[in-house]
Design a protein around this motif. Structure first.
Motif, PDB file in Angstrom:
ATOM      1  N   GLU A  98       0.837  -1.201   0.000  1.00 22.14           N
ATOM      2  CA  GLU A  98       0.000   0.000   0.000  1.00 22.14           C
ATOM      3  C   GLU A  98       0.871   1.250   0.000  1.00 22.14           C
ATOM      4  O   GLU A  98       0.583   2.221  -0.715  1.00 22.14           O
ATOM      5  N   ALA A  99       1.954   1.248   0.785  1.00 19.05           N
ATOM      6  CA  ALA A  99       2.867   2.396   0.820  1.00 19.05           C
ATOM      7  C   ALA A  99       3.522   2.599  -0.546  1.00 19.05           C
ATOM      8  O   ALA A  99       3.652   3.732  -1.023  1.00 19.05           O
ATOM      9  N   ALA A 100       3.931   1.497  -1.185  1.00 20.58           N
ATOM     10  CA  ALA A 100       4.548   1.606  -2.519  1.00 20.58           C
ATOM     11  C   ALA A 100       3.534   2.150  -3.527  1.00 20.58           C
ATOM     12  O   ALA A 100       3.864   2.999  -4.359  1.00 20.58           O
ATOM     13  N   ARG A 101       2.291   1.674  -3.428  1.00 15.64           N
ATOM     14  CA  ARG A 101       1.252   2.158  -4.340  1.00 15.64           C
ATOM     15  C   ARG A 101       1.001   3.653  -4.127  1.00 15.64           C
ATOM     16  O   ARG A 101       0.934   4.421  -5.097  1.00 15.64           O
ATOM     17  N   LEU A 102       0.904   4.054  -2.861  1.00 14.79           N
ATOM     18  CA  LEU A 102       0.682   5.481  -2.577  1.00 14.79           C
ATOM     19  C   LEU A 102       1.868   6.319  -3.032  1.00 14.79           C
ATOM     20  O   LEU A 102       1.679   7.425  -3.558  1.00 14.79           O
ATOM     21  N   LYS A 103       3.082   5.792  -2.858  1.00 15.91           N
ATOM     22  CA  LYS A 103       4.273   6.525  -3.304  1.00 15.91           C
ATOM     23  C   LYS A 103       4.251   6.693  -4.814  1.00 15.91           C
ATOM     24  O   LYS A 103       4.508   7.790  -5.335  1.00 15.91           O
ATOM     25  N   ALA A 106       1.705   9.190  -5.724  1.00 16.00           N
ATOM     26  CA  ALA A 106       2.158  10.542  -5.400  1.00 16.00           C
ATOM     27  C   ALA A 106       3.193  11.020  -6.411  1.00 16.00           C
ATOM     28  O   ALA A 106       3.167  12.189  -6.838  1.00 16.00           O
ATOM     29  N   VAL A 107       4.093  10.122  -6.823  1.00 14.32           N
ATOM     30  CA  VAL A 107       5.104  10.496  -7.825  1.00 14.32           C
ATOM     31  C   VAL A 107       4.422  10.857  -9.147  1.00 14.32           C
ATOM     32  O   VAL A 107       4.787  11.843  -9.792  1.00 14.32           O
ATOM     33  N   ARG A 108       3.418  10.086  -9.547  1.00 12.32           N
ATOM     34  CA  ARG A 108       2.681  10.393 -10.776  1.00 12.32           C
ATOM     35  C   ARG A 108       1.965  11.734 -10.658  1.00 12.32           C
ATOM     36  O   ARG A 108       1.996  12.548 -11.594  1.00 12.32           O
ATOM     37  N   ASP A 109       1.337  11.966  -9.503  1.00 13.12           N
ATOM     38  CA  ASP A 109       0.645  13.250  -9.312  1.00 13.12           C
ATOM     39  C   ASP A 109       1.635  14.407  -9.363  1.00 13.12           C
ATOM     40  O   ASP A 109       1.354  15.447  -9.971  1.00 13.12           O
ATOM     41  N   ILE A 110       2.790  14.213  -8.706  1.00  7.34           N
ATOM     42  CA  ILE A 110       3.814  15.268  -8.717  1.00  7.34           C
ATOM     43  C   ILE A 110       4.299  15.526 -10.140  1.00  7.34           C
ATOM     44  O   ILE A 110       4.452  16.673 -10.566  1.00  7.34           O
ATOM     45  N   GLN A 111       4.517  14.456 -10.884  1.00  5.97           N
ATOM     46  CA  GLN A 111       4.981  14.589 -12.268  1.00  5.97           C
ATOM     47  C   GLN A 111       3.926  15.296 -13.113  1.00  5.97           C
ATOM     48  O   GLN A 111       4.261  16.172 -13.923  1.00  5.97           O
ATOM     49  N   ASN A 112       2.656  14.916 -12.915  1.00  2.00           N
ATOM     50  CA  ASN A 112       1.573  15.571 -13.660  1.00  2.00           C
ATOM     51  C   ASN A 112       1.501  17.056 -13.320  1.00  2.00           C
ATOM     52  O   ASN A 112       1.354  17.908 -14.213  1.00  2.00           O
ATOM     53  N   GLU A 113       1.572  17.371 -12.033  1.00  2.00           N
ATOM     54  CA  GLU A 113       1.529  18.771 -11.612  1.00  2.00           C
ATOM     55  C   GLU A 113       2.740  19.533 -12.152  1.00  2.00           C
ATOM     56  O   GLU A 113       2.619  20.694 -12.564  1.00  2.00           O
ATOM     57  N   LYS A 114       3.891  18.876 -12.143  1.00  5.77           N
ATOM     58  CA  LYS A 114       5.100  19.507 -12.671  1.00  5.77           C
ATOM     59  C   LYS A 114       4.929  19.804 -14.161  1.00  5.77           C
ATOM     60  O   LYS A 114       5.255  20.909 -14.633  1.00  5.77           O
ATOM     61  N   ASN A 115       4.405  18.809 -14.892  1.00  4.69           N
ATOM     62  CA  ASN A 115       4.186  19.011 -16.334  1.00  4.69           C
ATOM     63  C   ASN A 115       3.184  20.131 -16.587  1.00  4.69           C
ATOM     64  O   ASN A 115       3.377  20.957 -17.481  1.00  4.69           O
ATOM     65  N   LYS A 116       2.114  20.172 -15.774  1.00  5.03           N
ATOM     66  CA  LYS A 116       1.134  21.253 -15.925  1.00  5.03           C
ATOM     67  C   LYS A 116       1.769  22.607 -15.634  1.00  5.03           C
ATOM     68  O   LYS A 116       1.528  23.590 -16.345  1.00  5.03           O
ATOM     69  N   ALA A 117       2.572  22.642 -14.558  1.00  6.76           N
ATOM     70  CA  ALA A 117       3.217  23.901 -14.184  1.00  6.76           C
ATOM     71  C   ALA A 117       4.189  24.346 -15.274  1.00  6.76           C
ATOM     72  O   ALA A 117       4.276  25.538 -15.608  1.00  6.76           O
TER      73      ALA A 117
END
Length: 162
Positions: A98-103, A106-117
């Motif tokens: 579960e921790a690996a899945r959440l990580k 989170a990495v995908r969300d961060i990457q998506n937000e970074k790409n949007k930014a």
């Protein structure tokens, strides 16, 4: 001292008569009662010995039953330990996954937000570059023109270096 034969014979006869009467009426029933009492005591002793043997057997059976109960309790405790160990390992493994899945999420969300930014920043830098360029040149450059495309290409090249 003289010995009187008549009294001696009379005493002897009286004694014999008394002995016969006692033997017939007193000693017989008395010996019968004593024999019954002796048999009763023998029977009670025999029953006591049997009871003692049964008690010994019963005590041994109880000891064996107690030992079996202890063994079963030990086995149940061991099974519980093994089961709890397995469950703990499963819970830890589940938590890790579960921790690996959440990580990863989170990495995908961060990457998506970074790409949007980055895209938003590129757009803003492009607009700002066009405004700066138009002020420098003295005329207005439109965003949808060829010059806007040149600015976007430049920004992509600059963005690719960093």
């Amino acid at each position: 001292m003289s010995l009187h034969w008549e009294s001696f014979v009379f005493t002897l006869i009286a004694f014999l008569i008394l002995y016969i009467l006692l033997n017939k009426y007193a000693f017989g029933p008395l010996f019968s009662v004593m024999e019954k009492r002796r048999e009763l005591v023998q029977q009670q002793l025999s029953e006591a010995a049997n009871t003692r043997e049964q008690a010994t057997v019963y005590v041994e059976e109880q000891k064996q039953a107690l030992q079996e109960a202890r063994q079963q309790a030990y086995e149940i405790i061991e099974q519980s330990k093994q089961t709890s160990g397995k469950q703990a390992a499963q819970i830890v493994e589940l938590a890790r996954s579960e921790a690996a899945r959440l990580k990863d999420e989170a990495v995908r969300d961060i990457q998506n937000e970074k790409n949007k930014a980055v895209e938003q920043l590129r757009g803003e830098v492009g607009v700002a570059s066009v405004k700066i360029a138009s002020k420098l040149i003295g005329k207005e450059v439109k965003e949808d023109s060829v010059q806007g495309e040149l600015v976007d290409q430049y920004l992509k090249e600059v963005g690719g270096r960093s």
